[in-house]
Design a protein around this motif. Structure first.
Motif: not given
Length: 548
Positions: A119-126, A154-160
């Motif tokens: 679920k945490r991964t799912l939420h991050a992908l939103t 989340k870190d990956w999506l925001t550039g770390g």
């Protein structure tokens, strides 16, 4: 139970648990079971899903995707998240979190339903765009690459750098990048951390300026990620010399610690007060902007450049020599300036400098003119084996005035003390060309460590705005920016730039801080201001260099 017509039979909309319980009872007893049913109108899909959801939530929480299917269809009918929340007795945030699943691609939803992601991964992908979800899927399906999950996603999506919008000191309207809305973390994140830090650093510089304008003795902006060690400091008010330390964390948050002094400074102040010193001496001294090794480096390079310039003004050298003889000034015993440094890199840098090269050439010529062959690297003998004074005298009698004056000039250069007021005075009078005889090298940059001075050098060499934008960057990063500007990497080159410490006359970068070259010059500056108004400047003699 709630049922509806499905072909020739009926399908259960709500009450499936009761249906299966009745079937089990019929099997156990061998008797058919009956139960009352309500029949819905055919084709009312949204109403059927709504009824299923309401019925299920009275027993246990419904699956997020089951909720999503109902909420999405109700939203498509024009109902707001508040309307849907009121209908089902849940919070508006709960409804918006479910509707956030709309951003997920079918492939991502399929992974969750197959229990391949949590679920945490799912939420991050939103938070991810369709393209980002596609890129992440490639990583997830690859046998060789790593696909970040959960909080790492989340870190990956925001550039770390996960930086929330509430960390910003600037107006969010000035941020032109993307802001990611994280409903499951209940905050919004900056997608472009570089753009955030550009704006945040400018705001931090403004904050530091406001404190300085308020009259704080010193405002220190710590490097990003450095912690303010409160246990190494004591509280002191503004009137007692207290300082402000601005601390910036990697998550963007900024904290200003007002009214502190290092414990070492407090002990010194208390000792002065205990001895009954005047209260005005109880304020803390501003830390010198030059370290000991850097002061040596500056003094030695200034010495090399100034005495090289002195070669073109033997008339000044003659008068300086007379002044030394009359006053018994430093270095007149006669001793040679040995130019030693505690840093080997400084000695190597000095040996390679243009000023030192020019002076050594003239020194060798002067030694040859006097017939010195045992130690051509040194004209003034000092405590090395001296030649017979009468023999040197007779030799000088055979030389013309120009050659004698040139020898005197070299001797004066060898005995001129590095870092002395006399050295600064000579440099000012003859207008030593520091730019032609010295340029910043790696030994210099390695010794410059004071963040205040480095940031001021960025403003001096590049621009004020550049200095403000880099105020929390490391000293190394700021020195690299100066190197790039000098070399013209990606910008117009400034090979002629020199730090204020190497100017004629020298000056400092940090107001109130000790700076040896600037302090030495300021001690004698009034002498030259007065003399320049009373007499014309000395002219050159036109003496030519000694022939080899």
């Amino acid at each position: 139970m709630l049922v509806r017509k499905e072909g020739k039979t009926f399908g259960i909309v709500a009450g499936r648990r009761r249906f299966f319980a009745l079937k089990r009872l019929a099997k156990e007893t061998g008797k058919p079971q009956k139960a009352p049913c309500l029949v819905m109108r055919s084709g009312d899909d949204v109403a059927a899903l709504e009824a299923t959801l309401v019925e299920n939530t009275t027993h246990l929480p419904a699956d997020e995707f089951q909720q999503y299917e109902v909420f999405a269809k109700l939203a498509a009918k024009g109902e707001t998240s508040e309307d849907i929340a009121e209908r089902f007795g849940v919070t508006d945030l709960a409804v918006r979190r479910v509707l956030a699943l709309t951003a997920l691609t079918p492939e991502v939803r399929a992974l969750y339903e197959a229990e391949q992601i949590d679920k945490r991964t799912l939420h991050a992908l939103t938070l991810a765009t369709k393209d980002q979800q596609a890129d992440w899927l490639k990583l997830f399906q690859s046998d060789d690459d790593y696909a970040p999950l959960g909080s790492h996603l989340k870190d990956w999506l925001t550039g770390g750098e996960r930086i929330a919008t509430d960390a910003a000191l600037f107006d969010l309207d000035s941020y032109e990048g993307t802001i990611l809305t994280d409903l499951f973390g209940e905050n919004a994140l900056f997608a472009d951390s570089d753009l955030f830090w550009t704006l945040q650093n400018d705001a931090i510089a403004d904050l530091a300026d406001r404190y300085r304008n308020e009259g704080w003795a010193e405002v220190t902006v710590l490097e990003r990620g450095a912690h303010f060690l409160s246990w190494d400091h004591g509280k002191r008010g503004k009137s007692e010399g207290g300082r402000v330390y601005i601390e910036t964390r990697h998550n963007g948050t900024v904290t200003a610690h007002e009214g502190y002094l290092p414990l070492g400074d407090i002990k010194k102040i208390d000792a002065i007060l205990k001895r009954g010193a005047d209260s005005e001496h109880g304020t803390s001294e501003v830390r010198p902007e030059l370290s000991g090794p850097l002061s040596e480096y500056i003094a030695l390079h200034r010495h090399a450049a100034i005495r090289a310039s002195l070669l073109d003004r033997p008339d000044v050298a003659l008068r300086l020599a007379v002044a030394h003889l009359v006053t018994g000034a430093d270095n007149w015993r006669v001793d040679v300036e040995d130019q030693r440094s505690r840093k080997e890199a400084t000695e190597d840098s000095l040996a390679a400098s243009e000023g030192e090269r020019l002076f050594r050439e003239q020194c060798a010529d002067a030694c040859a003119a006097l017939g010195f062959e045992d130690d051509a690297a040194r004209l003034v003998r000092g405590h090395v084996m001296r030649p017979d004074v009468c023999g040197v005298f007779v030799r000088l009698l055979t030389l013309d005035d120009a050659t004698v004056l040139r020898i005197l000039t070299v001797a004066m250069g060898e005995t001129l003390r590095a870092g002395s007021a006399a050295m600064e005075a000579v440099g000012y009078v003859i207008g030593a060309d520091m730019g032609a005889l010295w340029s910043p090298d790696e030994a210099f940059f390695a010794l410059v460590r004071d963040k205040r001075a480095i940031n001021a050098m960025v403003a001096d060499c590049i621009s004020e705005s550049a200095a403000r934008s880099m105020v929390t960057d490391t000293g190394t990063a700021q020195k690299n920016a100066i190197r790039n500007r000098l070399a013209g990497h990606g910008c117009e080159a400034r090979p002629d730039w020199r730090p204020r410490w190497m100017a004629i006359p020298p000056s400092s970068y940090v107001e109130g801080a000790a700076c040896h070259p600037a302090d030495t010059w300021n001690h004698i500056a009034d002498l030259f201001t007065a003399s320049e108004t009373e007499s014309a400047p000395m002219t050159e003699t036109g003496i030519e260099p000694i022939a080899a």
